[in-house]
Write an enzyme that holds these catalytic residues in place. Sequence first.
Site, PDB file in Angstrom:
ATOM      1  N   VAL A 162      -0.842 -52.528 -35.659  1.00  0.00           N
ATOM      2  CA  VAL A 162       0.201 -51.855 -36.427  1.00  0.00           C
ATOM      3  C   VAL A 162      -0.006 -50.341 -36.384  1.00  0.00           C
ATOM      4  CG1 VAL A 162       1.308 -51.598 -38.688  1.00  0.00           C
ATOM      5  CG2 VAL A 162       0.565 -53.856 -37.909  1.00  0.00           C
ATOM      6  N   CYS A 163      -1.249 -49.894 -36.544  1.00  0.00           N
ATOM      7  CA  CYS A 163      -1.532 -48.452 -36.511  1.00  0.00           C
ATOM      8  C   CYS A 163      -1.196 -47.856 -35.149  1.00  0.00           C
ATOM      9  CB  CYS A 163      -2.999 -48.178 -36.853  1.00  0.00           C
ATOM     10  SG  CYS A 163      -3.451 -48.647 -38.530  1.00  0.00           S
ATOM     11  N   GLY A 164      -1.543 -48.576 -34.094  1.00  0.00           N
ATOM     12  CA  GLY A 164      -1.232 -48.093 -32.751  1.00  0.00           C
ATOM     13  C   GLY A 164       0.267 -47.946 -32.542  1.00  0.00           C
TER      14      GLY A 164
END
Length: 170
Positions: free
Chosen positions: A46-48
């Site tokens: 998700v962060c990527g």
Amino acid sequence: MASTLAKGTRAPGFTLHVTPDQTLSLDEFAGRRVVLAFYPADWSPVCGDQMSLYNHILPEFRRHGADLLGISVDGAWCHQAFARERKLHFALLSDFEPKGDVAKSYGAYRSAEGVAERALFVIDERGMIVWSYCSPIAVNPGADGILDALEALPPVEKKDGTAQNSRNVA
């Protein structure tokens, strides 16, 4: 979820590592708009996706006179590798030690997991938070809220006295 700092609050200052031997301070952006994107960890799916999205629309942020800073508790070396792999064109700041101090000052730290919340802040030229949002940890918040907040601000006056375009102006 944490109780993040609200609109109308002065943004807490900070100095964090952007590389193992260089720091960056919020004070360096005095008189400019800043988007702070706290996120849990480099390399998570998700962060990527979130950081890649922001990288893709970075020209939109800049058109509104805003600089983007990503902040997580990962170390500077980890940030360098992540930014290189994702071809990111904005600074990732390491809130590593003392762990999460800056995230805590923004009400964006998850003590149980030891990571930052997925929290967003738009800071105006006066250093005031004009918009904040904390997304569920597993949900990419996208960029609509950030862009709406930037668009609601008066146009940034360029050095030649003209206003910068908003995203709705051709």
